[in-house]
Design a protein around this motif. Sequence first.
Motif, PDB file in Angstrom:
ATOM      1  N   ILE A   1       0.845  -1.204   0.000  1.00 51.28           N
ATOM      2  CA  ILE A   1       0.000   0.000   0.000  1.00 51.28           C
ATOM      3  C   ILE A   1       0.876   1.248   0.000  1.00 51.28           C
ATOM      4  N   ARG A   2       1.965   1.207   0.766  1.00 47.66           N
ATOM      5  CA  ARG A   2       2.899   2.335   0.825  1.00 47.66           C
ATOM      6  C   ARG A   2       3.499   2.586  -0.564  1.00 47.66           C
ATOM      7  N   GLN A   3       3.915   1.531  -1.253  1.00 53.81           N
ATOM      8  CA  GLN A   3       4.483   1.693  -2.587  1.00 53.81           C
ATOM      9  C   GLN A   3       3.457   2.226  -3.577  1.00 53.81           C
ATOM     10  N   ALA A   4       2.232   1.728  -3.500  1.00 51.32           N
ATOM     11  CA  ALA A   4       1.178   2.216  -4.401  1.00 51.32           C
ATOM     12  C   ALA A   4       0.910   3.697  -4.162  1.00 51.32           C
ATOM     13  N   ALA A   5       0.880   4.110  -2.892  1.00 46.66           N
ATOM     14  CA  ALA A   5       0.675   5.528  -2.576  1.00 46.66           C
ATOM     15  C   ALA A   5       1.833   6.369  -3.102  1.00 46.66           C
ATOM     16  N   GLU A   6       3.045   5.858  -2.958  1.00 44.83           N
ATOM     17  CA  GLU A   6       4.222   6.581  -3.448  1.00 44.83           C
ATOM     18  C   GLU A   6       4.112   6.814  -4.955  1.00 44.83           C
ATOM     19  N   TRP A   7       3.800   5.765  -5.701  1.00 47.60           N
ATOM     20  CA  TRP A   7       3.695   5.891  -7.156  1.00 47.60           C
ATOM     21  C   TRP A   7       2.558   6.828  -7.552  1.00 47.60           C
ATOM     22  N   ALA A   8       1.428   6.727  -6.859  1.00 48.54           N
ATOM     23  CA  ALA A   8       0.277   7.583  -7.190  1.00 48.54           C
ATOM     24  C   ALA A   8       0.602   9.048  -6.934  1.00 48.54           C
ATOM     25  N   ILE A   9       1.278   9.332  -5.837  1.00 54.58           N
ATOM     26  CA  ILE A   9       1.642  10.714  -5.507  1.00 54.58           C
ATOM     27  C   ILE A   9       2.649  11.252  -6.520  1.00 54.58           C
ATOM     28  N   GLU A  10       3.604  10.421  -6.911  1.00 50.30           N
ATOM     29  CA  GLU A  10       4.555  10.842  -7.952  1.00 50.30           C
ATOM     30  C   GLU A  10       3.832  11.115  -9.267  1.00 50.30           C
ATOM     31  N   ASP A  11       2.862  10.268  -9.625  1.00 46.81           N
ATOM     32  CA  ASP A  11       2.101  10.458 -10.858  1.00 46.81           C
ATOM     33  C   ASP A  11       1.312  11.767 -10.837  1.00 46.81           C
ATOM     34  N   LEU A  12       0.951  12.230  -9.646  1.00 47.25           N
ATOM     35  CA  LEU A  12       0.227  13.497  -9.526  1.00 47.25           C
ATOM     36  C   LEU A  12       1.161  14.704  -9.606  1.00 47.25           C
ATOM     37  N   GLY A  13       2.471  14.440  -9.658  1.00 46.82           N
ATOM     38  CA  GLY A  13       3.437  15.524  -9.755  1.00 46.82           C
ATOM     39  C   GLY A  13       3.946  16.019  -8.416  1.00 46.82           C
ATOM     40  N   HIS A  14       3.667  15.280  -7.362  1.00 52.71           N
ATOM     41  CA  HIS A  14       4.131  15.665  -6.031  1.00 52.71           C
ATOM     42  C   HIS A  14       5.324  14.807  -5.626  1.00 52.71           C
ATOM     43  N   ARG A  15       6.001  15.222  -4.568  1.00 52.20           N
ATOM     44  CA  ARG A  15       7.158  14.470  -4.076  1.00 52.20           C
ATOM     45  C   ARG A  15       6.783  13.745  -2.788  1.00 52.20           C
ATOM     46  N   PRO A  16       6.780  12.415  -2.815  1.00 48.33           N
ATOM     47  CA  PRO A  16       6.465  11.669  -1.595  1.00 48.33           C
ATOM     48  C   PRO A  16       7.706  11.425  -0.735  1.00 48.33           C
ATOM     49  N   LEU A  17       7.503  11.490   0.567  1.00 50.86           N
ATOM     50  CA  LEU A  17       8.475  11.024   1.550  1.00 50.86           C
ATOM     51  C   LEU A  17       7.808   9.838   2.220  1.00 50.86           C
ATOM     52  N   MET A  18       8.535   8.755   2.411  1.00 45.61           N
ATOM     53  CA  MET A  18       7.905   7.528   2.872  1.00 45.61           C
ATOM     54  C   MET A  18       8.380   7.129   4.269  1.00 45.61           C
ATOM     55  N   ALA A  19       7.430   6.642   5.085  1.00 37.42           N
ATOM     56  CA  ALA A  19       7.738   6.120   6.415  1.00 37.42           C
ATOM     57  C   ALA A  19       6.779   4.977   6.706  1.00 37.42           C
ATOM     58  N   GLU A  20       7.268   3.992   7.443  1.00 34.85           N
ATOM     59  CA  GLU A  20       6.417   2.862   7.798  1.00 34.85           C
ATOM     60  C   GLU A  20       5.949   2.904   9.241  1.00 34.85           C
ATOM     61  N   ASP A  21       6.487   3.851  10.029  1.00 37.08           N
ATOM     62  CA  ASP A  21       6.138   3.888  11.447  1.00 37.08           C
ATOM     63  C   ASP A  21       6.411   5.275  12.022  1.00 37.08           C
ATOM     64  N   LEU A  22       6.179   5.406  13.317  1.00 37.45           N
ATOM     65  CA  LEU A  22       6.369   6.691  13.996  1.00 37.45           C
ATOM     66  C   LEU A  22       7.810   7.168  13.894  1.00 37.45           C
ATOM     67  N   ALA A  23       8.767   6.287  14.122  1.00 36.49           N
ATOM     68  CA  ALA A  23      10.180   6.685  14.081  1.00 36.49           C
ATOM     69  C   ALA A  23      10.553   7.254  12.709  1.00 36.49           C
ATOM     70  N   GLY A  24      10.116   6.593  11.660  1.00 36.11           N
ATOM     71  CA  GLY A  24      10.392   7.086  10.316  1.00 36.11           C
ATOM     72  C   GLY A  24       9.726   8.418  10.040  1.00 36.11           C
TER      73      GLY A  24
END
Length: 120
Positions: free
Chosen positions: A13-36
Amino acid sequence: MAIILVVEDEIFIRQAAEWAIEDLGHRPLMAEDLAGALAHLSAPGGIDMLFVDIRLGALPLGGYDIANQALQLRPGLRVLYTSGSPLTADMSEQFVGGGQFLQKPYSPEQLEASVGKLLQ
């Protein structure tokens, strides 16, 4: 172009969100938890929006914990919540930072509309 911090514990799901956000022309930053998430939020540089899963297993309040801490570090940050569960009044009462909701599974068009609404 907006910088969007995505916090999602499920890798696919995280990867799909990353690709979708990039496709919209935005820059994603990714984290899987609170620390990230806190690492991104504490680093220099802008973040325009937090896109967070409400149900993150390791935290008592899941995405709500992350959103609350994010707003302490970055007041004015916009927050888009997501969950596979339907939205309830109990859920929306805890929303901060604009508090929009996007139910999983979502289409790229639904994500685009939600991001656009929050960033206006």
